[in-house]
Design a protein around this motif. Structure first.
Motif, PDB file in Angstrom:
ATOM      1  N   VAL A 160       0.844  -1.188   0.000  1.00 58.90           N
ATOM      2  CA  VAL A 160       0.000   0.000   0.000  1.00 58.90           C
ATOM      3  C   VAL A 160       0.879   1.236   0.000  1.00 58.90           C
ATOM      4  O   VAL A 160       1.789   1.370   0.819  1.00 58.90           O
ATOM      5  N   GLY A 161       0.625   2.121  -0.908  1.00 66.28           N
ATOM      6  CA  GLY A 161       1.443   3.305  -1.037  1.00 66.28           C
ATOM      7  C   GLY A 161       0.790   4.518  -0.401  1.00 66.28           C
ATOM      8  O   GLY A 161      -0.423   4.607  -0.289  1.00 66.28           O
ATOM      9  N   GLY A 162       1.616   5.442   0.042  1.00 66.77           N
ATOM     10  CA  GLY A 162       1.111   6.719   0.508  1.00 66.77           C
ATOM     11  C   GLY A 162       1.429   7.782  -0.524  1.00 66.77           C
ATOM     12  O   GLY A 162       2.252   7.569  -1.425  1.00 66.77           O
ATOM     13  N   ILE A 163       0.806   8.919  -0.396  1.00 70.08           N
ATOM     14  CA  ILE A 163       1.026   9.997  -1.359  1.00 70.08           C
ATOM     15  C   ILE A 163       1.410  11.252  -0.579  1.00 70.08           C
ATOM     16  O   ILE A 163       0.841  11.545   0.470  1.00 70.08           O
ATOM     17  N   ARG A 164       2.393  11.979  -1.087  1.00 70.41           N
ATOM     18  CA  ARG A 164       2.783  13.253  -0.489  1.00 70.41           C
ATOM     19  C   ARG A 164       2.831  14.324  -1.569  1.00 70.41           C
ATOM     20  O   ARG A 164       3.016  14.010  -2.751  1.00 70.41           O
ATOM     21  N   TRP A 165       2.681  15.555  -1.131  1.00 73.13           N
ATOM     22  CA  TRP A 165       2.700  16.670  -2.081  1.00 73.13           C
ATOM     23  C   TRP A 165       3.696  17.720  -1.614  1.00 73.13           C
ATOM     24  O   TRP A 165       3.825  17.980  -0.413  1.00 73.13           O
ATOM     25  N   ALA A 174       3.930  17.429   2.333  1.00 72.66           N
ATOM     26  CA  ALA A 174       2.732  17.287   3.161  1.00 72.66           C
ATOM     27  C   ALA A 174       2.035  15.991   2.765  1.00 72.66           C
ATOM     28  O   ALA A 174       1.937  15.670   1.579  1.00 72.66           O
ATOM     29  N   PRO A 175       1.580  15.245   3.784  1.00 67.80           N
ATOM     30  CA  PRO A 175       0.909  13.984   3.440  1.00 67.80           C
ATOM     31  C   PRO A 175      -0.470  14.226   2.838  1.00 67.80           C
ATOM     32  O   PRO A 175      -1.156  15.190   3.171  1.00 67.80           O
ATOM     33  N   VAL A 176      -0.820  13.356   1.923  1.00 63.99           N
ATOM     34  CA  VAL A 176      -2.165  13.352   1.343  1.00 63.99           C
ATOM     35  C   VAL A 176      -2.919  12.206   2.014  1.00 63.99           C
ATOM     36  O   VAL A 176      -2.507  11.051   1.919  1.00 63.99           O
ATOM     37  N   VAL A 177      -3.974  12.550   2.707  1.00 68.59           N
ATOM     38  CA  VAL A 177      -4.708  11.542   3.468  1.00 68.59           C
ATOM     39  C   VAL A 177      -5.810  10.959   2.583  1.00 68.59           C
ATOM     40  O   VAL A 177      -6.747  11.658   2.194  1.00 68.59           O
ATOM     41  N   VAL A 178      -5.647   9.691   2.270  1.00 68.40           N
ATOM     42  CA  VAL A 178      -6.605   9.002   1.407  1.00 68.40           C
ATOM     43  C   VAL A 178      -7.645   8.310   2.276  1.00 68.40           C
ATOM     44  O   VAL A 178      -7.280   7.654   3.262  1.00 68.40           O
ATOM     45  N   PRO A 179      -8.926   8.454   1.969  1.00 69.15           N
ATOM     46  CA  PRO A 179      -9.951   7.773   2.772  1.00 69.15           C
ATOM     47  C   PRO A 179      -9.692   6.274   2.859  1.00 69.15           C
ATOM     48  O   PRO A 179      -9.208   5.660   1.903  1.00 69.15           O
ATOM     49  N   ARG A 180     -10.015   5.716   4.000  1.00 66.83           N
ATOM     50  CA  ARG A 180      -9.725   4.308   4.218  1.00 66.83           C
ATOM     51  C   ARG A 180     -10.539   3.397   3.301  1.00 66.83           C
ATOM     52  O   ARG A 180     -10.207   2.223   3.135  1.00 66.83           O
ATOM     53  N   SER A 181     -11.584   3.923   2.740  1.00 68.90           N
ATOM     54  CA  SER A 181     -12.397   3.080   1.860  1.00 68.90           C
ATOM     55  C   SER A 181     -11.734   2.866   0.506  1.00 68.90           C
ATOM     56  O   SER A 181     -12.238   2.118  -0.331  1.00 68.90           O
ATOM     57  N   PHE A 182     -10.594   3.534   0.272  1.00 70.47           N
ATOM     58  CA  PHE A 182      -9.896   3.363  -0.991  1.00 70.47           C
ATOM     59  C   PHE A 182      -8.579   2.634  -0.773  1.00 70.47           C
ATOM     60  O   PHE A 182      -7.956   2.775   0.275  1.00 70.47           O
TER      61      PHE A 182
END
Lengths: 436, 170
Positions: A160-165, A174-182
């Motif tokens: 599982v990857g995270g996304i930052r901007w 800054a972290p991009v918070v992805v909803p847990r449903s995705f």
């Protein structure tokens, strides 16, 4: 009095014309140090004239020497560029403009991206020189540059990857918070595309069982919006973006399985397009009875190329055959292009790759005339809208990544050798850049 | 007498900061490629740098730049005739496939841009300069190097064509 037609004209032109990002400060600096990036009709002869003009004014006004301004280099001067930095395995490049680019890689000897092993470098002169950006975030799988100069980093190191901007060239993130449903996956096979300033991600909608259903996300800097209501109502894969920000989406029905595990049997392949960053979609083509995998390489103004893997099964076929189609009306109608052959990869060898919608695009349309294909061992280019082709870069089997760009500055990366190449003539010739 | 060189340099920088972005945007509408539009506008400013000492009226710099962009767009288009013919041949042998647009949702913006893109080049330039750049007819005439009456007729023809193409009877 303004007529209805005039209102429509004004509205449409303003919407379209205000879209491209223009960096005046960088362009002004570039004007004084032009090295061939921004030349139009006759690059070899115009360069010295431009530089001479710059020099004349600068000498007269600022008392600088001519040599300080710089003499244009021949286009192929970088062919003898030094080899890549030893010990660094470069994994991702992105360019936010013809001059500004970023590279990330792994400095640890083994394994994929790991925290503490990541290096990030930036160039502000089209890849001639690179500087280290300190303190990159965790392991970066993929960098994507937005039209506003921002950077999105897809972190890897796990499933599982995270996304930052970053809005300051990678100095802070800054972290991009992805909803847990995705479910956002890292790796080269997850479609992440840039549409204008936004990152659009084909993130599977997390359901039971795991990962079934389309889950499109639109990310503007750190703001995440689920585009679920606008998502085409079927298993949707094959996301790609044009240079004008348009999105192209291949979906397949029946909806048979989860993302990454879709049946390859024949269904209805539907092409969707969006011109408002995935907010709304238009169903433009539906072709029943086809296996669903395909990729679209968008150009501008409604033109796009599509690779036909229905009959060949891969790009290229085992005998080197490549079949393409083209549309000039936003995907409503498609025309088959003349079949051509590229240097065939060794049978069963690494050059023979089945093209799936998840895969990093293997084609790049620079405009309606110029198309690049990383098919087989070479980069193959067409300068006449797909009528004829020629091999331009002899690389390693299946190792060339087309990074993007335009006719006057396109970039390709040889994964195997770590060499970065650029073309300033629509892909006809390529020069090796100084790799970071 | 020529202005001091330092003023010329500042003049170019001021003009760049004032006009560069706007010129890029309407060059993009004429060419359809943002990168190419920037390159073309940069070329125009490079030309200004070469000739700035000969510029007699600083107030005319906007017109000079607009005319430069128009000239380069026109020369590029004429130079690309063969490419255009290639595309026309391609379109001529297009194979129709299933077209599914039951709701008729073809984007308004895309439809208008496509119609503008089909106009002859002079008409297209006139339309973009009028309805995007908000130039007056005399200013368009100066950029195109023609009479104001010619601009009026070009705009009139373009509007007629667009009204027909877009089904605009309002």
């Amino acid at each position: 009095m303004t007529s209805h037609l005039e209102h429509r004209l004004s509205s449409a032109l303003r919407t379209a014309g205000d879209r491209p990002y223009v960096d005046v400060d960088t362009a002004w600096q570039q004007l004084g140090t032009d090295d061939g990036v921004r030349r139009t009709s006759t690059p070899r002869r115009r360069g010295p004239l431009i530089a001479a003009g710059v020099a004349a004014v600068m000498v007269a006004t600022l008392a600088l020497t001519v040599t300080a301004i710089g003499t244009p280099r021949p286009l192929d001067a970088a062919l003898e560029a030094p080899a890549p930095t030893p010990g660094v395995s470069w994994t991702s490049f992105t360019f936010t403009s013809p001059t500004v680019g970023y590279a990330t890689g792994n400095i640890c000897p083994k394994g994929g991206p790991v925290a503490g092993c990541t290096v990030l470098r930036a160039t502000h002169d089209s890849g001639r020189t690179w500087t280290t950006v300190p303190d990159p975030p965790g392991p970066i799988e993929q960098l994507l540059g937005a039209a506003d100069g921002g950077l999105y980093a897809v972190e890897g190191g796990g499933f599982v990857g995270g996304i930052r901007w970053s809005g300051d060239g990678g100095r802070s993130w800054a972290p991009v918070v992805v909803p847990r449903s995705f479910s956002v996956e890292a790796g080269p096979y997850t479609p992440y595309v840039i549409s204008g300033d936004d990152l659009v991600v084909d993130a599977a909608l997390r359901q039971q069982p795991y990962g079934c259903g389309p889950g499109l996300l639109r990310i503007h800097h750190t703001t995440v919006q689920a585009a679920a209501n606008a998502t085409p109502p079927s298993v949707a894969q094959g996301l790609s973006a044009g240079r004008d920000g348009s999105l192209w989406w291949i979906s397949a029905s029946p909806q048979r399985a989860c993302a990454g595990r879709v049946s390859q049997s024949a269904g209805t392949v539907t092409t969707w397009t969006s011109t408002d960053t995935a907010r709304t979609w238009r169903r433009v083509t539906a072709t029943p009875g086809h296996p669903w995998w395909s990729q679209v390489f968008p150009a501008d103004a409604g033109t796009a190329f599509s690779v036909d893997t229905v009959s060949t099964g891969s790009l290229p076929a085992a005998d080197g055959t490549v079949r393409l189609a083209v549309t000039h009306d936003g995907g409503r109608t498609w025309a088959g292009l003349p079949v051509f052959h590229v240097r065939a990869p060794p049978t069963g060898g690494p050059g023979l790759r089945t093209l799936t919608p998840f895969e990093t695009p293997r084609g790049l349309a620079l405009d309606a005339h110029h198309l690049l294909l990383a098919a087989g061992p070479d980069v193959t280019s067409s300068t006449d809208g797909g009528l004829t082709y020629r091999a331009t870069v002899t690389g390693n089997p299946d190792s060339m990544q087309l990074l993007g760009g335009g006719v006057r500055k396109a970039f390709a990366f040889d994964v195997t050798t770590g060499r970065l190449r650029s073309s300033t003539d629509g892909g006809a010739t390529w020069a090796a850049l100084t790799t970071p | 007498m020529a202005a001091p060189a330092v003023d010329a340099s500042r003049l170019v920088e001021a003009a760049f900061r004032e006009h560069y972005e706007a010129l890029c945007r309407w060059a993009y509408l004429l060419l359809g490629d943002p990168g190419l539009a920037e390159e073309l506008v940069m070329d125009v400013f490079a030309g200004l740098l070469r000739n700035v000492t000969g510029l007699r009226d600083p107030a005319a710099i906007g017109g000079y730049l607009r005319q430069g962009v128009v000239n380069r767009v026109r020369s590029r288009r004429s130079g690309g005739w063969r490419e255009q013919q290639t595309l026309l041949r391609l379109r001529g042998r297009r194979t129709q496939v299933d077209v599914a647009d039951p709701a008729g949702q073809y984007g308004e913006e895309q439809r208008v841009l496509a119609a503008v893109g089909r106009l002859p080049l002079r008409q297209r330039i006139a339309i973009v300069l009028r309805y995007y750049a908000d130039l007056t007819e005399p200013e368009i005439a100066a950029a195109l190097g023609c009479a104001t009456g010619t601009v009026k007729s070009q705009l009139s023809r373009a509007r007629s064509t667009l009204a027909r193409d877009l089904g605009d009877t309002a």
